[in-house]
Write a protein that holds these residues in place. Structure first.
Motif, PDB file in Angstrom:
ATOM      1  N   GLY A  28       3.708  16.894  11.593  1.00  0.00           N
ATOM      2  CA  GLY A  28       2.590  17.825  11.779  1.00  0.00           C
ATOM      3  C   GLY A  28       1.216  17.180  11.690  1.00  0.00           C
ATOM      4  N   LEU A  29       1.170  15.872  11.378  1.00  0.00           N
ATOM      5  CA  LEU A  29      -0.142  15.214  11.261  1.00  0.00           C
ATOM      6  C   LEU A  29      -0.592  14.652  12.604  1.00  0.00           C
ATOM      7  CD1 LEU A  29       0.157  13.134   7.957  1.00  0.00           C
ATOM      8  CD2 LEU A  29      -0.778  15.438   8.262  1.00  0.00           C
ATOM      9  N   ASP A  30      -1.905  14.645  12.831  1.00  0.00           N
ATOM     10  CA  ASP A  30      -2.427  14.017  14.048  1.00  0.00           C
ATOM     11  C   ASP A  30      -2.484  12.490  13.832  1.00  0.00           C
ATOM     12  OD1 ASP A  30      -4.835  13.417  12.649  1.00  0.00           O
ATOM     13  OD2 ASP A  30      -5.555  15.435  13.054  1.00  0.00           O
ATOM     14  N   PRO A  31      -2.658  11.728  14.915  1.00  0.00           N
ATOM     15  CA  PRO A  31      -2.607  10.260  14.795  1.00  0.00           C
ATOM     16  C   PRO A  31      -3.587   9.699  13.763  1.00  0.00           C
ATOM     17  CG  PRO A  31      -2.530  10.889  17.090  1.00  0.00           C
ATOM     18  CD  PRO A  31      -2.780  12.157  16.326  1.00  0.00           C
ATOM     19  N   HIS A  32      -4.787  10.279  13.681  1.00  0.00           N
ATOM     20  CA  HIS A  32      -5.753   9.784  12.698  1.00  0.00           C
ATOM     21  C   HIS A  32      -5.209   9.950  11.282  1.00  0.00           C
ATOM     22  CE1 HIS A  32      -9.595   9.062  10.646  1.00  0.00           C
ATOM     23  NE2 HIS A  32      -9.192  10.044   9.856  1.00  0.00           N
ATOM     24  N   ALA A  33      -4.666  11.138  11.009  1.00  0.00           N
ATOM     25  CA  ALA A  33      -4.162  11.413   9.659  1.00  0.00           C
ATOM     26  C   ALA A  33      -2.955  10.533   9.336  1.00  0.00           C
ATOM     27  CB  ALA A  33      -3.805  12.892   9.525  1.00  0.00           C
ATOM     28  N   ILE A  34      -2.112  10.254  10.344  1.00  0.00           N
ATOM     29  CA  ILE A  34      -0.952   9.376  10.114  1.00  0.00           C
ATOM     30  C   ILE A  34      -1.440   7.978   9.727  1.00  0.00           C
ATOM     31  CG2 ILE A  34       0.963   8.175  11.284  1.00  0.00           C
ATOM     32  CD1 ILE A  34       1.521  10.751  12.791  1.00  0.00           C
ATOM     33  N   LYS A  35      -2.458   7.499  10.461  1.00  0.00           N
ATOM     34  CA  LYS A  35      -3.006   6.164  10.165  1.00  0.00           C
ATOM     35  C   LYS A  35      -3.595   6.134   8.751  1.00  0.00           C
ATOM     36  CE  LYS A  35      -5.993   2.795  12.417  1.00  0.00           C
ATOM     37  NZ  LYS A  35      -7.353   2.905  11.902  1.00  0.00           N
ATOM     38  N   GLU A  36      -4.328   7.187   8.436  1.00  0.00           N
ATOM     39  CA  GLU A  36      -4.969   7.264   7.119  1.00  0.00           C
ATOM     40  C   GLU A  36      -3.916   7.311   6.010  1.00  0.00           C
ATOM     41  OE1 GLU A  36      -8.383   7.002   7.440  1.00  0.00           O
ATOM     42  OE2 GLU A  36      -8.047   6.455   5.351  1.00  0.00           O
ATOM     43  N   LEU A  37      -2.870   8.089   6.265  1.00  0.00           N
ATOM     44  CA  LEU A  37      -1.808   8.184   5.257  1.00  0.00           C
ATOM     45  C   LEU A  37      -1.141   6.823   5.049  1.00  0.00           C
ATOM     46  CD1 LEU A  37       0.004   9.745   3.332  1.00  0.00           C
ATOM     47  CD2 LEU A  37       1.439  10.374   5.284  1.00  0.00           C
ATOM     48  N   LYS A  38      -0.915   6.103   6.148  1.00  0.00           N
ATOM     49  CA  LYS A  38      -0.316   4.767   6.017  1.00  0.00           C
ATOM     50  C   LYS A  38      -1.238   3.848   5.213  1.00  0.00           C
ATOM     51  CE  LYS A  38       2.721   4.923  10.010  1.00  0.00           C
ATOM     52  NZ  LYS A  38       3.087   4.388  11.322  1.00  0.00           N
ATOM     53  N   ASN A  39      -2.550   3.975   5.455  1.00  0.00           N
ATOM     54  CA  ASN A  39      -3.511   3.181   4.662  1.00  0.00           C
ATOM     55  C   ASN A  39      -3.412   3.540   3.183  1.00  0.00           C
ATOM     56  OD1 ASN A  39      -4.480   1.948   6.945  1.00  0.00           O
ATOM     57  ND2 ASN A  39      -6.223   3.322   7.196  1.00  0.00           N
ATOM     58  N   VAL A  40      -3.337   4.841   2.909  1.00  0.00           N
ATOM     59  CA  VAL A  40      -3.248   5.296   1.509  1.00  0.00           C
ATOM     60  C   VAL A  40      -1.979   4.726   0.864  1.00  0.00           C
ATOM     61  CG1 VAL A  40      -2.860   7.337   0.050  1.00  0.00           C
ATOM     62  CG2 VAL A  40      -4.621   7.399   1.820  1.00  0.00           C
ATOM     63  N   ILE A  41      -0.868   4.752   1.622  1.00  0.00           N
ATOM     64  CA  ILE A  41       0.398   4.234   1.091  1.00  0.00           C
ATOM     65  C   ILE A  41       0.259   2.746   0.760  1.00  0.00           C
ATOM     66  CG2 ILE A  41       2.791   3.681   1.760  1.00  0.00           C
ATOM     67  CD1 ILE A  41       2.785   6.446   3.218  1.00  0.00           C
ATOM     68  N   GLU A  42      -0.387   2.006   1.668  1.00  0.00           N
ATOM     69  CA  GLU A  42      -0.582   0.567   1.409  1.00  0.00           C
ATOM     70  C   GLU A  42      -1.452   0.337   0.179  1.00  0.00           C
ATOM     71  OE1 GLU A  42      -0.264  -1.280   5.889  1.00  0.00           O
ATOM     72  OE2 GLU A  42      -1.488  -2.238   4.364  1.00  0.00           O
ATOM     73  N   GLU A  43      -2.495   1.141   0.060  1.00  0.00           N
ATOM     74  CA  GLU A  43      -3.383   0.993  -1.106  1.00  0.00           C
ATOM     75  C   GLU A  43      -2.628   1.298  -2.406  1.00  0.00           C
ATOM     76  OE1 GLU A  43      -7.068   2.567   1.582  1.00  0.00           O
ATOM     77  OE2 GLU A  43      -6.693   3.601  -0.306  1.00  0.00           O
ATOM     78  N   MET A  44      -1.833   2.351  -2.372  1.00  0.00           N
ATOM     79  CA  MET A  44      -1.080   2.710  -3.581  1.00  0.00           C
ATOM     80  C   MET A  44      -0.073   1.611  -3.926  1.00  0.00           C
ATOM     81  SD  MET A  44      -0.515   6.820  -3.154  1.00  0.00           S
ATOM     82  CE  MET A  44      -0.026   7.143  -4.856  1.00  0.00           C
ATOM     83  N   HIS A  45       0.509   1.025  -2.880  1.00  0.00           N
ATOM     84  CA  HIS A  45       1.436  -0.091  -3.090  1.00  0.00           C
ATOM     85  C   HIS A  45       0.706  -1.246  -3.764  1.00  0.00           C
ATOM     86  CE1 HIS A  45       4.171  -3.419  -1.594  1.00  0.00           C
ATOM     87  NE2 HIS A  45       4.991  -2.603  -2.206  1.00  0.00           N
ATOM     88  N   ASP A  46      -0.493  -1.561  -3.255  1.00  0.00           N
ATOM     89  CA  ASP A  46      -1.293  -2.646  -3.839  1.00  0.00           C
ATOM     90  C   ASP A  46      -1.650  -2.361  -5.296  1.00  0.00           C
ATOM     91  OD1 ASP A  46      -1.192  -3.933  -1.438  1.00  0.00           O
ATOM     92  OD2 ASP A  46      -3.221  -3.384  -0.802  1.00  0.00           O
ATOM     93  N   GLN A  47      -1.798  -1.074  -5.602  1.00  0.00           N
ATOM     94  CA  GLN A  47      -2.143  -0.701  -6.987  1.00  0.00           C
ATOM     95  C   GLN A  47      -0.917  -0.660  -7.893  1.00  0.00           C
ATOM     96  OE1 GLN A  47      -3.942   3.113  -6.326  1.00  0.00           O
ATOM     97  NE2 GLN A  47      -5.702   2.244  -5.268  1.00  0.00           N
ATOM     98  N   GLY A  48       0.260  -0.951  -7.343  1.00  0.00           N
ATOM     99  CA  GLY A  48       1.467  -0.985  -8.173  1.00  0.00           C
ATOM    100  C   GLY A  48       2.123   0.365  -8.390  1.00  0.00           C
ATOM    101  N   LYS A  49       1.744   1.337  -7.549  1.00  0.00           N
ATOM    102  CA  LYS A  49       2.373   2.660  -7.674  1.00  0.00           C
ATOM    103  C   LYS A  49       3.783   2.616  -7.081  1.00  0.00           C
ATOM    104  CE  LYS A  49      -1.385   4.474  -9.310  1.00  0.00           C
ATOM    105  NZ  LYS A  49      -2.476   5.004  -8.533  1.00  0.00           N
ATOM    106  N   THR A  50       4.637   3.515  -7.566  1.00  0.00           N
ATOM    107  CA  THR A  50       5.995   3.631  -7.046  1.00  0.00           C
ATOM    108  C   THR A  50       6.035   4.817  -6.098  1.00  0.00           C
ATOM    109  OG1 THR A  50       6.758   2.876  -9.202  1.00  0.00           O
ATOM    110  CG2 THR A  50       8.427   3.801  -7.739  1.00  0.00           C
ATOM    111  N   LEU A  51       6.557   4.588  -4.891  1.00  0.00           N
ATOM    112  CA  LEU A  51       6.564   5.660  -3.893  1.00  0.00           C
ATOM    113  C   LEU A  51       7.966   5.873  -3.344  1.00  0.00           C
ATOM    114  CD1 LEU A  51       3.391   4.702  -1.794  1.00  0.00           C
ATOM    115  CD2 LEU A  51       3.535   6.378  -3.612  1.00  0.00           C
ATOM    116  N   LEU A  52       8.320   7.135  -3.141  1.00  0.00           N
ATOM    117  CA  LEU A  52       9.573   7.493  -2.465  1.00  0.00           C
ATOM    118  C   LEU A  52       9.192   8.413  -1.313  1.00  0.00           C
ATOM    119  CD1 LEU A  52      12.696   7.444  -2.414  1.00  0.00           C
ATOM    120  CD2 LEU A  52      12.674   9.415  -3.942  1.00  0.00           C
ATOM    121  N   ILE A  53       9.464   7.943  -0.078  1.00  0.00           N
ATOM    122  CA  ILE A  53       8.998   8.663   1.115  1.00  0.00           C
ATOM    123  C   ILE A  53      10.194   9.023   1.973  1.00  0.00           C
ATOM    124  CG2 ILE A  53       7.493   8.496   3.139  1.00  0.00           C
ATOM    125  CD1 ILE A  53       6.177   6.037   1.626  1.00  0.00           C
ATOM    126  N   SER A  54      10.394  10.319   2.210  1.00  0.00           N
ATOM    127  CA  SER A  54      11.541  10.702   3.041  1.00  0.00           C
ATOM    128  C   SER A  54      11.121  10.844   4.496  1.00  0.00           C
ATOM    129  CB  SER A  54      12.151  12.012   2.543  1.00  0.00           C
ATOM    130  OG  SER A  54      11.411  13.104   3.026  1.00  0.00           O
TER     131      SER A  54
END
Ligand code: ADP
Length: 262
Positions: free
Chosen positions: A157-183
């Protein structure tokens, strides 16, 4: 960080999640991959403590329903549950206060800006388009900045901009050492930073591989996926993948094909 031990969830006679056991290390980004109906949402709802199940789940060593676990774990559901009579800003403010966050104004601004909701801040929940609701749902889940976050089909349901932004957020959280589970049920949507992939099919865990293990096997994620889910009708998966609702929501997927590189 997350320990799931012999977890089974039945809806009546139907077993949605069947004796699942796995462990996620702190700081790992894990993709939970499986066709529609595989049990991904059921697993996440069990982990967050919304469902009754058999087995044991701990988060950072605490039982998942404990206050300690709740402080660590966040969850972004697939379906946004918004209040029709609260505005975008009020939703964010309400959540920040519920979490007793301090100095949250800047973080709210940053999230609304990134997901292009700044000019929608005075709109009420029931005035938002489906895509805007999805984006607000994401912003709400990201606001408390938990140590571990589960995202259920976050790209839908996300538009391409939001998908890109979400991927950026995921990368940032990864860099910060957060644990993520994405289905996800869309293999192409996970060409992002991931450390581990769990493949779920008919409630069973078919694979639990790290990126290194996959690289060492010289297989693509797609090849591994179809290898471990052999026997499942690929037609069925394609039907699932190209539901009209999703095509309307994300037209670019229609062009590339959801399992397009096959
Ligand atoms: P996924 O998230 O992988 O698409 P779900 O966890 O939503 O899968 O569903 C797993 C199975 O459990 C499906 O067969 C689905 O129909 C069933 N199911 C999910 N929720 C319920 C429910 N509330 N009551 C009965 N069956 C359900």
């Amino acid at each position: 960080m997350l320990d799931v031990s012999h977890v089974t969830k039945k809806y009546g006679k139907m077993t949605a999640v069947n004796d699942l056991s796995f462990h996620l290390n702190p700081g790992e980004v894990t993709v939970l991959l499986g066709p529609n109906g595989a049990g991904k949402s059921t697993l996440m709802k069990s982990v967050i403590g919304f469902l009754k199940y058999q087995g044991e789940i701990t988060v950072a060593g605490y039982p998942n329903k404990s206050v300690e676990a709740r402080r660590v774990l966040g969850y972004i559901p697939e379906m946004p549950a918004l209040y029709p009579n609260l505005t975008v800003s009020e939703h964010m403010e309400f959540l920040a206060r519920a979490y007793r966050m301090k100095d949250y104004k800047d973080r709210i601004e940053m999230l609304l800006e990134r997901f292009e909701l700044s000019d929608k801040r005075k709109k009420f929940g029931d005035e938002l388009s489906k895509g805007m609701q999805q984006k607000l749902n994401l912003c709400l889940g990201l606001l408390p900045d938990p140590q571990m976050l589960m995202l259920d089909e976050p790209m839908i349901g996300l538009d391409p901009h939001a998908i890109k932004e979400l991927k950026n957020v995921i990368e940032e959280m990864h860099d910060q050492g957060k644990t993520l589970l994405i289905s996800t049920h869309i293999i192409d949507s996970v060409d992002m930073l991931w450390d581990r992939t769990l493949v779920l099919q008919n409630g069973l865990l078919r694979a639990n591989v790290t990126r290194k293990e996959l690289d060492d096997s010289n297989k693509t994620l797609e090849e591994m996926f179809f290898e471990v889910t052999e026997g499942v009708s690929q037609e069925h998966m394609r039907e699932d993948a190209v539901s009209e609702e999703e095509l309307n929501a994300e037209p670019e997927k229609k062009k590339s094909g959801l399992f397009g590189r096959r």
